[in-house]
Scaffold this active site. Structure first.
Site, PDB file in Angstrom:
ATOM      1  N   GLU A  12      -8.618 -23.139  -6.223  1.00 56.41           N
ATOM      2  CA  GLU A  12      -9.703 -22.504  -5.451  1.00 56.41           C
ATOM      3  C   GLU A  12     -11.078 -23.031  -5.858  1.00 56.41           C
ATOM      4  O   GLU A  12     -12.030 -22.263  -6.024  1.00 56.41           O
ATOM      5  CB  GLU A  12      -9.655 -20.970  -5.604  1.00 56.41           C
ATOM      6  CG  GLU A  12      -8.334 -20.340  -5.199  1.00 56.41           C
ATOM      7  CD  GLU A  12      -8.002 -20.566  -3.726  1.00 56.41           C
ATOM      8  OE1 GLU A  12      -8.929 -20.588  -2.903  1.00 56.41           O
ATOM      9  OE2 GLU A  12      -6.801 -20.726  -3.411  1.00 56.41           O
ATOM     10  N   ILE A  13     -11.187 -24.337  -6.017  1.00 60.91           N
ATOM     11  CA  ILE A  13     -12.481 -24.912  -6.417  1.00 60.91           C
ATOM     12  C   ILE A  13     -13.008 -25.916  -5.397  1.00 60.91           C
ATOM     13  O   ILE A  13     -14.028 -26.550  -5.637  1.00 60.91           O
ATOM     14  CB  ILE A  13     -12.390 -25.584  -7.801  1.00 60.91           C
ATOM     15  CG1 ILE A  13     -11.322 -26.670  -7.808  1.00 60.91           C
ATOM     16  CG2 ILE A  13     -12.136 -24.566  -8.885  1.00 60.91           C
ATOM     17  CD1 ILE A  13     -11.340 -27.489  -9.061  1.00 60.91           C
ATOM     18  N   THR A  16      -9.438 -28.935  -1.080  1.00 60.09           N
ATOM     19  CA  THR A  16      -9.100 -29.202   0.323  1.00 60.09           C
ATOM     20  C   THR A  16     -10.342 -29.563   1.129  1.00 60.09           C
ATOM     21  O   THR A  16     -10.327 -30.508   1.930  1.00 60.09           O
ATOM     22  CB  THR A  16      -8.386 -27.991   0.944  1.00 60.09           C
ATOM     23  OG1 THR A  16      -7.162 -27.761   0.234  1.00 60.09           O
ATOM     24  CG2 THR A  16      -8.061 -28.241   2.412  1.00 60.09           C
ATOM     25  N   LYS A  37      -0.245 -33.972   1.588  1.00 60.56           N
ATOM     26  CA  LYS A  37      -0.176 -32.842   0.660  1.00 60.56           C
ATOM     27  C   LYS A  37       1.172 -32.908  -0.033  1.00 60.56           C
ATOM     28  O   LYS A  37       2.220 -32.758   0.606  1.00 60.56           O
ATOM     29  CB  LYS A  37      -0.332 -31.520   1.418  1.00 60.56           C
ATOM     30  CG  LYS A  37      -0.304 -30.281   0.524  1.00 60.56           C
ATOM     31  CD  LYS A  37      -1.549 -30.164  -0.335  1.00 60.56           C
ATOM     32  CE  LYS A  37      -1.536 -28.862  -1.143  1.00 60.56           C
ATOM     33  NZ  LYS A  37      -2.752 -28.709  -1.951  1.00 60.56           N
ATOM     34  N   THR A  41       2.048 -24.651  -1.364  1.00 64.80           N
ATOM     35  CA  THR A  41       2.607 -23.378  -1.820  1.00 64.80           C
ATOM     36  C   THR A  41       1.785 -22.216  -1.267  1.00 64.80           C
ATOM     37  O   THR A  41       0.621 -22.362  -0.922  1.00 64.80           O
ATOM     38  CB  THR A  41       2.623 -23.289  -3.359  1.00 64.80           C
ATOM     39  OG1 THR A  41       1.281 -23.304  -3.852  1.00 64.80           O
ATOM     40  CG2 THR A  41       3.404 -24.449  -3.967  1.00 64.80           C
ATOM     41  N   GLU A 109      -3.545 -35.071  -1.791  1.00 67.52           N
ATOM     42  CA  GLU A 109      -4.113 -33.857  -2.383  1.00 67.52           C
ATOM     43  C   GLU A 109      -3.067 -33.149  -3.225  1.00 67.52           C
ATOM     44  O   GLU A 109      -1.967 -32.851  -2.754  1.00 67.52           O
ATOM     45  CB  GLU A 109      -4.634 -32.900  -1.310  1.00 67.52           C
ATOM     46  CG  GLU A 109      -5.295 -31.675  -1.924  1.00 67.52           C
ATOM     47  CD  GLU A 109      -5.694 -30.610  -0.918  1.00 67.52           C
ATOM     48  OE1 GLU A 109      -5.999 -29.487  -1.355  1.00 67.52           O
ATOM     49  OE2 GLU A 109      -5.690 -30.901   0.284  1.00 67.52           O
ATOM     50  N   GLY A 170     -17.099 -29.265  -6.026  1.00 68.64           N
ATOM     51  CA  GLY A 170     -16.450 -28.777  -4.817  1.00 68.64           C
ATOM     52  C   GLY A 170     -17.212 -27.718  -4.050  1.00 68.64           C
ATOM     53  O   GLY A 170     -16.961 -27.526  -2.855  1.00 68.64           O
ATOM     54  N   SER A 171     -18.143 -27.034  -4.694  1.00 69.71           N
ATOM     55  CA  SER A 171     -18.914 -25.991  -4.008  1.00 69.71           C
ATOM     56  C   SER A 171     -20.231 -25.802  -4.758  1.00 69.71           C
ATOM     57  O   SER A 171     -20.268 -25.164  -5.821  1.00 69.71           O
ATOM     58  CB  SER A 171     -18.123 -24.681  -3.971  1.00 69.71           C
ATOM     59  OG  SER A 171     -18.859 -23.671  -3.313  1.00 69.71           O
ATOM     60  N   ALA A 201     -21.760 -24.835  -0.794  1.00 66.21           N
ATOM     61  CA  ALA A 201     -20.909 -23.660  -0.657  1.00 66.21           C
ATOM     62  C   ALA A 201     -20.808 -23.273   0.811  1.00 66.21           C
ATOM     63  O   ALA A 201     -21.790 -23.320   1.545  1.00 66.21           O
ATOM     64  CB  ALA A 201     -21.486 -22.511  -1.477  1.00 66.21           C
TER      65      ALA A 201
END
Length: 238
Positions: A12-13, A16, A37, A41, A109, A170-171, A201
């Site tokens: 979650e960083i 994608t 990918k 999951t 990825e 990433g954000s 973000a």
């Protein structure tokens, strides 16, 4: 770079959305792109996976996933619990090599971080990169704690003699705190590799057309973008 492996320092960083930005910039530069990918999951059979999300944001890429497991766990664990066949590094490498014969750029990825296990034998994304002799792009968070995780990932890549292409934040927050602003200068130092971009973000919430237009401005020229690391560092200096 016919094949680029994209990993993160955690979950979650922004892996994608970073993959989507790299794909969008490459498409804008006139290159054909495939996104692979390795193992999806935590997504049901009829839900959109990460590769499909990349295609939604970036545009006409070839989106492929090798396996899908229902629980949001490490791929090896998710495969075992579901009683399904795991993905092995050589499976990923073989599919990527085939895609590379048909596309200018293949983006692989990963799931989670570099050493998240695919199978009971301990196969990882690092093994995929080694099999393909492919460089790795590391996606990392902006704030406190990112330096340690980034340096550990970079050290492991060097230990395995795998090229670290660079680091992407990433954000990047709208109002970065002191740690995030200091990390702009510190990340390339601890990684021993250049900072190659910073995604704002909320980038994934942009309409696809807006995302595709903006993506090159978030990435450095090595990733087909126009973003300048030094200018960004100066602007964010505390």
């Amino acid at each position: 770079m016919p094949v680029l492996v994209i990993t993160g320092t955690g979950t979650e960083i922004g892996k994608t959305v970073t993959t989507a930005a790299v794909a969008a910039a490459a498409l804008a530069a006139g290159r054909s792109v495939a996104v692979l990918k390795a193992a999806q999951t935590g997504v049901g059979p009829d839900e959109r996976g990460d590769a499909e999300e990349v295609a939604r944001l970036a545009g006409p890429v070839t989106a492929t996933e090798l396996a899908r497991y229902p629980e949001p766990l490490a791929p090896g664990t998710a495969a075992r619990r579901a009683g399904m066949t795991p993905v092995h590094p050589h499976d990923v490498a073989e599919r990527a090599a085939k895609l590379a014969t048909e596309h200018d750029l293949v983006l692989i990825e990963g799931a989670g971080g570099l050493l998240v296990r695919f199978d009971a034998a301990g196969g990882t994304l690092a093994d995929v990169a080694r099999l393909l002799s492919a460089p790795v792009l590391v996606v990392t968070p902006a704030g406190l704690g990112t330096l340690n995780a980034t340096e550990l990932t970079a050290r492991e890549l060097r230990r395995r003699e795998i090229e670290l292409a660079g680091v992407v934040i990433g954000s990047w927050p709208t109002e970065p705190d002191l740690a995030a602003r200091c990390n702009v200068a510190d990340l390339p130092e601890v990684a021993g590799a250049p900072l190659l971009g910073a995604l704002p973000a909320g980038a994934a919430a942009l309409p696809p057309a807006g995302f595709r237009t903006a993506a090159p401005g978030w990435l450095a020229p090595r990733l087909d973008g126009t973003w300048e690391a030094e200018a960004f560092r100066i602007r964010q200096a505390p």
